[in-house]
Scaffold this motif. Structure first.
Motif, PDB file in Angstrom:
ATOM      1  N   MET A  35       0.296 -10.094   4.774  1.00  0.00           N
ATOM      2  CA  MET A  35       0.323 -10.450   3.362  1.00  0.00           C
ATOM      3  C   MET A  35       0.182  -9.211   2.479  1.00  0.00           C
ATOM      4  SD  MET A  35      -1.645 -14.108   2.950  1.00  0.00           S
ATOM      5  CE  MET A  35      -3.098 -13.787   3.941  1.00  0.00           C
ATOM      6  N   ARG A  36      -0.653  -8.284   2.898  1.00  0.00           N
ATOM      7  CA  ARG A  36      -0.813  -7.051   2.120  1.00  0.00           C
ATOM      8  C   ARG A  36       0.510  -6.304   2.035  1.00  0.00           C
ATOM      9  NH1 ARG A  36      -1.816  -1.671   2.441  1.00  0.00           N
ATOM     10  NH2 ARG A  36      -3.217  -0.840   0.826  1.00  0.00           N
ATOM     11  N   ARG A  37       1.201  -6.215   3.171  1.00  0.00           N
ATOM     12  CA  ARG A  37       2.493  -5.531   3.177  1.00  0.00           C
ATOM     13  C   ARG A  37       3.507  -6.257   2.306  1.00  0.00           C
ATOM     14  NH1 ARG A  37       4.167  -0.528   3.418  1.00  0.00           N
ATOM     15  NH2 ARG A  37       6.403  -0.471   3.857  1.00  0.00           N
ATOM     16  N   LEU A  38       3.482  -7.579   2.339  1.00  0.00           N
ATOM     17  CA  LEU A  38       4.404  -8.361   1.518  1.00  0.00           C
ATOM     18  C   LEU A  38       4.141  -8.131   0.034  1.00  0.00           C
ATOM     19  CD1 LEU A  38       6.617 -10.446   1.154  1.00  0.00           C
ATOM     20  CD2 LEU A  38       4.917 -12.246   1.540  1.00  0.00           C
ATOM     21  N   CYS A  39       2.885  -8.062  -0.355  1.00  0.00           N
ATOM     22  CA  CYS A  39       2.546  -7.793  -1.756  1.00  0.00           C
ATOM     23  C   CYS A  39       3.064  -6.434  -2.196  1.00  0.00           C
ATOM     24  CB  CYS A  39       1.039  -7.868  -1.959  1.00  0.00           C
ATOM     25  SG  CYS A  39       0.345  -9.523  -1.798  1.00  0.00           S
ATOM     26  N   LEU A  40       2.951  -5.438  -1.326  1.00  0.00           N
ATOM     27  CA  LEU A  40       3.481  -4.110  -1.648  1.00  0.00           C
ATOM     28  C   LEU A  40       4.994  -4.165  -1.815  1.00  0.00           C
ATOM     29  CD1 LEU A  40       1.335  -1.970   0.825  1.00  0.00           C
ATOM     30  CD2 LEU A  40       1.168  -1.945  -1.672  1.00  0.00           C
ATOM     31  N   GLN A  41       5.664  -4.934  -0.941  1.00  0.00           N
ATOM     32  CA  GLN A  41       7.118  -5.085  -1.058  1.00  0.00           C
ATOM     33  C   GLN A  41       7.507  -5.803  -2.343  1.00  0.00           C
ATOM     34  OE1 GLN A  41       9.747  -4.094   1.188  1.00  0.00           O
ATOM     35  NE2 GLN A  41       8.080  -2.758   1.873  1.00  0.00           N
ATOM     36  N   ALA A  42       6.633  -6.671  -2.818  1.00  0.00           N
ATOM     37  CA  ALA A  42       6.905  -7.399  -4.068  1.00  0.00           C
ATOM     38  C   ALA A  42       6.691  -6.530  -5.301  1.00  0.00           C
ATOM     39  CB  ALA A  42       6.030  -8.637  -4.147  1.00  0.00           C
ATOM     40  N   GLY A  43       6.134  -5.336  -5.126  1.00  0.00           N
ATOM     41  CA  GLY A  43       5.950  -4.428  -6.240  1.00  0.00           C
ATOM     42  C   GLY A  43       4.535  -4.342  -6.769  1.00  0.00           C
ATOM     43  N   ALA A  44       3.585  -4.971  -6.125  1.00  0.00           N
ATOM     44  CA  ALA A  44       2.195  -4.899  -6.578  1.00  0.00           C
ATOM     45  C   ALA A  44       1.579  -3.565  -6.175  1.00  0.00           C
ATOM     46  CB  ALA A  44       1.390  -6.053  -5.990  1.00  0.00           C
ATOM     47  N   THR A  45       0.558  -3.151  -6.890  1.00  0.00           N
ATOM     48  CA  THR A  45      -0.148  -1.915  -6.562  1.00  0.00           C
ATOM     49  C   THR A  45      -1.003  -2.104  -5.314  1.00  0.00           C
ATOM     50  OG1 THR A  45      -2.052  -2.512  -7.927  1.00  0.00           O
ATOM     51  CG2 THR A  45      -0.253  -1.310  -9.010  1.00  0.00           C
ATOM     52  N   ALA A  46      -1.506  -0.995  -4.785  1.00  0.00           N
ATOM     53  CA  ALA A  46      -2.328  -1.059  -3.580  1.00  0.00           C
ATOM     54  C   ALA A  46      -3.595  -1.874  -3.816  1.00  0.00           C
ATOM     55  CB  ALA A  46      -2.690   0.347  -3.117  1.00  0.00           C
ATOM     56  N   VAL A  47      -4.167  -1.770  -5.018  1.00  0.00           N
ATOM     57  CA  VAL A  47      -5.392  -2.522  -5.311  1.00  0.00           C
ATOM     58  C   VAL A  47      -5.135  -4.020  -5.255  1.00  0.00           C
ATOM     59  CG1 VAL A  47      -7.171  -2.972  -7.039  1.00  0.00           C
ATOM     60  CG2 VAL A  47      -6.312  -0.641  -6.720  1.00  0.00           C
TER      61      VAL A  47
END
Length: 379
Positions: free
Chosen positions: A134-146
């Motif tokens: 899920m963390r990787r998916l969020c990064l792919q969606a354009g969200a910041t690391a935080v």
């Protein structure tokens, strides 16, 4: 030493520690609420691993099959010794066993105790792995690391609230599979054939875990169209449907003689339930505290705010996925799911996750600009 504590490896160590704690808390919230349906004549863990559970529950055989396989690999003497140790009555009053303070636990049955523990910990591992996916998916969606680090933890902690009319170990494995499928489809292209092959293999395993993945596969089309032409995207979805359908057909044939039915038609029960204002204000105990149920006015208000703040930032491919998933999941939810059973909106989990991460980005933006000591990117 200072260099070590500032290294990427140490940051990953801290992230792993944090996610282990989150996964443990979620498993505890689920297990204290539902356990593994111990003693249920239709879908208890002993019935699941023996293949005698009622349909459609018996179709969800991925984790039980793994547990059976692991036990079969062990020498009979080892299985007998472990089973004797795990089923000791003293574990009811011990903090080292799953039967703690629950004398009726199937974890105390020598015939299934080893597989009971295997199912429990395989479920925990799947939940823990899903946090990283899920963390990787969020990064792919354009969200910041935080936000990408926080959003999976927040969504996972909400899962026990969604388990209102029932809670099952395969719900957490399903979370891993749907998130992994979206991540693979989002990055799939002609230059990444192994990723596409992995998606096909994952579809078969995901259907083995829960047959509803068959209906989820068309929602991957907008994600595949991000890097693939229309004919290839449609052909790949057709292959996924064929694989899922074949696995489901094999399961139906294998357990055709089991009691129960494939689905239950519940449209009128659902309409009556949602038309009653009192059902929008009900409470139940989750994490040991009396709180609003997963379905209710509090949840709707929270999700509405997340959608309003995250939708504009969601990439077009994920917007298309969200629309298709909603068009598939909502009718199925109303037609065949028990009233208020939020866990059966699981096809929307990836969309909720990405919206949550992007909404967190928006809410945290003012703090991120004034505080340079934000969590570093550990991609």
């Amino acid at each position: 030493m200072k260099r070590f504590f500032h290294s990427a490896g140490y940051r990953w160590f801290l992230l792993c520690c944090a996610y282990v704690v989150v996964a443990a808390a979620v498993m505890n919230g689920f297990y204290t609420k539902w356990r593994l349906n111990d003693g249920h004549p239709a879908l208890g863990l002993s019935q699941m691993v023996e293949g005698t559970a009622h349909r459609p529950y018996v179709y969800r055989q991925f984790i039980p099959a793994l547990a059976n396989g692991v036990q079969a690999l062990l020498p009979p003497a080892t299985v007998a010794r472990l089973s004797e140790r795990l089923s000791e009555p003293r574990r009811v009053n011990s903090r080292s066993g799953l039967a703690m303070r629950y004398p009726g636990s199937e974890a105390l049955l020598p015939a299934v105790t080893l597989r009971y523990h295997l199912v429990y910990y395989l479920t925990f591992v799947a939940l823990l792995a899903s946090l990283f996916v899920m963390r990787r998916l969020c990064l792919q969606a354009g969200a910041t690391a935080v936000a990408s680090t926080a959003a999976p933890a927040v969504l996972a902690l909400m899962l026990p609230f969604f388990l209102t009319e029932g809670g099952y170990f395969y719900d957490f494995v399903e979370l891993l599979f749907v998130m992994s499928a979206v991540l693979l489809a989002l990055g799939g292209s002609r230059q990444t054939p192994m990723r596409l092959a992995g998606l096909v293999a994952l579809a078969g395993l995901a259907t083995w875990n829960k047959e509803s993945f068959f209906f989820f596969t068309p929602a991957l089309y907008p994600l595949l169209r991000r890097n693939l032409p229309r004919p290839q995207s449609a052909a790949l979805v057709a292959v996924l449907l064929l694989v899922c359908g074949s696995v489901y057909l094999a399961l139906r044939m294998r357990y055709a003689g089991n009691p129960g039915s494939t689905v239950d038609y519940q449209l009128w029960d659902n309409l009556r339930y949602y038309a009653d204002p009192g059902n929008w204000l009900r409470t139940e105990s989750t994490y040991g505290v009396l709180l609003p149920r997963g379905f209710g006015i509090v949840t709707v208000l929270a999700f509405a705010g997340i959608a309003v703040n995250g939708w504009a930032r969601l990439p077009p491919a994920l917007r298309g996925h969200a629309r298709v998933a909603l068009c598939i999941n909502l009718p199925l939810f109303l037609l065949f799911c028990s009233p208020g059973e939020m866990r059966n909106l699981s096809m929307l989990y990836p969309s909720l996750l990405c919206l949550l991460a992007l909404a967190l980005d928006k809410w945290l933006a003012p703090h991120a600009r004034t505080d340079p000591a934000v969590i570093p990117d550990v991609r």
